[in-house]
Design a protein around this motif. Structure first.
Motif, PDB file in Angstrom:
ATOM      1  N   GLN A  22       0.830  -1.209   0.000  1.00 39.05           N
ATOM      2  CA  GLN A  22       0.000   0.000   0.000  1.00 39.05           C
ATOM      3  C   GLN A  22       0.865   1.261   0.000  1.00 39.05           C
ATOM      4  N   ARG A  25       2.264   1.684  -3.505  1.00 37.25           N
ATOM      5  CA  ARG A  25       1.237   2.196  -4.422  1.00 37.25           C
ATOM      6  C   ARG A  25       0.978   3.681  -4.183  1.00 37.25           C
ATOM      7  N   THR A  26       0.905   4.067  -2.918  1.00 37.22           N
ATOM      8  CA  THR A  26       0.665   5.467  -2.575  1.00 37.22           C
ATOM      9  C   THR A  26       1.817   6.341  -3.056  1.00 37.22           C
ATOM     10  N   SER A  29       1.672   6.683  -6.794  1.00 38.21           N
ATOM     11  CA  SER A  29       0.577   7.565  -7.174  1.00 38.21           C
ATOM     12  C   SER A  29       0.951   9.033  -6.960  1.00 38.21           C
ATOM     13  N   THR A  32       3.507  10.018  -9.653  1.00 38.72           N
ATOM     14  CA  THR A  32       2.843  10.177 -10.943  1.00 38.72           C
ATOM     15  C   THR A  32       2.075  11.497 -11.001  1.00 38.72           C
ATOM     16  N   SER A  33       1.385  11.827  -9.929  1.00 36.29           N
ATOM     17  CA  SER A  33       0.651  13.097  -9.878  1.00 36.29           C
ATOM     18  C   SER A  33       1.605  14.285  -9.979  1.00 36.29           C
TER      19      SER A  33
END
Length: 67
Positions: A22, A25-26, A29, A32-33
């Motif tokens: 997790q 993934r966070t 993310s 990517t943002s």
């Protein structure tokens, strides 16, 4: 100069409650943002640049201080 950021106690609890997958993934993310926002910013500042030039500038900005 070295910048050290202290994580808020509530955020520490949230991160510790996550599994390693997790957290990964966070992190991905968020990365990517940040990359998308940087790309949009460079395109807005330099609308005449081609994609390669924009990408090179995004890499330069995101690498600042890391190499």
């Amino acid at each position: 100069p070295l910048n050290i950021e202290v994580i808020d106690d509530d955020m520490v609890r949230v991160l510790r409650a996550m599994t390693p997958a997790q957290r990964l993934r966070t992190t991905f993310s968020l990365w990517t943002s940040a990359q998308k926002l940087a790309t949009q910013g460079v395109r807005a500042q330099h609308p005449d640049w081609d994609a390669d030039h924009v990408n090179a500038e995004v890499v330069r900005r995101m690498r600042r201080g890391t190499g």
